[in-house]
Design a protein around this motif. Structure first.
Motif, PDB file in Angstrom:
ATOM      1  N   ALA A  94     -26.330 -21.450  43.595  1.00 62.93           N
ATOM      2  CA  ALA A  94     -26.932 -20.852  44.691  1.00 62.93           C
ATOM      3  C   ALA A  94     -28.511 -21.731  45.631  1.00 62.93           C
ATOM      4  N   ILE A 117     -28.389 -21.112  49.463  1.00 65.49           N
ATOM      5  CA  ILE A 117     -28.225 -20.105  50.209  1.00 65.49           C
ATOM      6  C   ILE A 117     -28.560 -18.412  48.518  1.00 65.49           C
ATOM      7  N   VAL A 174     -30.796 -15.600  48.379  1.00 64.73           N
ATOM      8  CA  VAL A 174     -31.132 -14.756  48.660  1.00 64.73           C
ATOM      9  C   VAL A 174     -32.932 -13.861  48.617  1.00 64.73           C
ATOM     10  N   ARG A 180     -23.262 -12.347  45.016  1.00 60.89           N
ATOM     11  CA  ARG A 180     -22.565 -11.437  46.042  1.00 60.89           C
ATOM     12  C   ARG A 180     -22.384 -13.036  46.836  1.00 60.89           C
ATOM     13  N   VAL A 181     -23.438 -13.585  47.860  1.00 60.85           N
ATOM     14  CA  VAL A 181     -23.272 -14.427  48.395  1.00 60.85           C
ATOM     15  C   VAL A 181     -22.240 -15.697  47.474  1.00 60.85           C
ATOM     16  N   THR A 213     -27.850 -12.264  45.344  1.00 63.40           N
ATOM     17  CA  THR A 213     -27.601 -14.089  45.336  1.00 63.40           C
ATOM     18  C   THR A 213     -25.887 -14.139  45.216  1.00 63.40           C
TER      19      THR A 213
END
Length: 147
Positions: A133, A138, A140, A16-17, A14
């Motif tokens: 996030a 977004i 993860v 990284r995103v 998450t």
């Protein structure tokens, strides 16, 4: 307890995103017209430029509708601004100073500027990433969990 109802978030993935989304924001900001750039207030909030009740003049609205790239960029920038503005004060301060201004800065510069210990800074930054996030949808999730 709510933990059993929600799948477990993969924090590393998450992060990284979210960093990729913030980097995309910075790149798209470079292509934005100067007068359309959001301004940062003293409370670390973004204020979209506006001379009227609308975010764009009618001429800008027509141009945005006709050019899908322009529309997508504008939508993305506004979505990021709105999501960051929903965070707490210190979370906003960290993300805005570190990722959302045109100047490239390092983590140590931000935590020194905010008078945070390194540990407190990274703890708040991780919390801000997870909240951002979730707000942007977004996040993860760890493998094996149903979404």
């Amino acid at each position: 307890m709510m933990d059993t109802l929600l799948p477990e978030i993969d924090v590393k993935a998450t992060k990284r995103v979210v960093e990729a989304a913030l980097e995309k924001y910075r790149v798209l900001l470079l292509t934005q017209n100067e007068e359309e750039l959001p301004k940062v207030t003293a409370t670390y909030s973004f204020v979209p430029p506006s001379n009227t009740n609308a975010f764009h003049s009618s001429t800008e609205d027509v141009a945005i509708r006709n050019i899908s790239h322009e529309q997508a960029r504008s939508k993305y920038l506004k979505r990021m601004v709105m999501a960051v503005n929903r965070l707490g004060y210190w979370e906003r301060a960290i993300l805005i100073q570190r990722y959302m201004l045109q100047d490239d800065v390092f983590d140590y510069q931000v935590y020194n500027d905010l008078n945070f210990s390194e540990r407190k800074y990274y703890r708040l930054k991780e919390k801000a990433f997870i909240k951002l996030a979730l707000s942007l949808r977004i996040e993860v999730y760890k493998e094996g969990d149903d979404e």
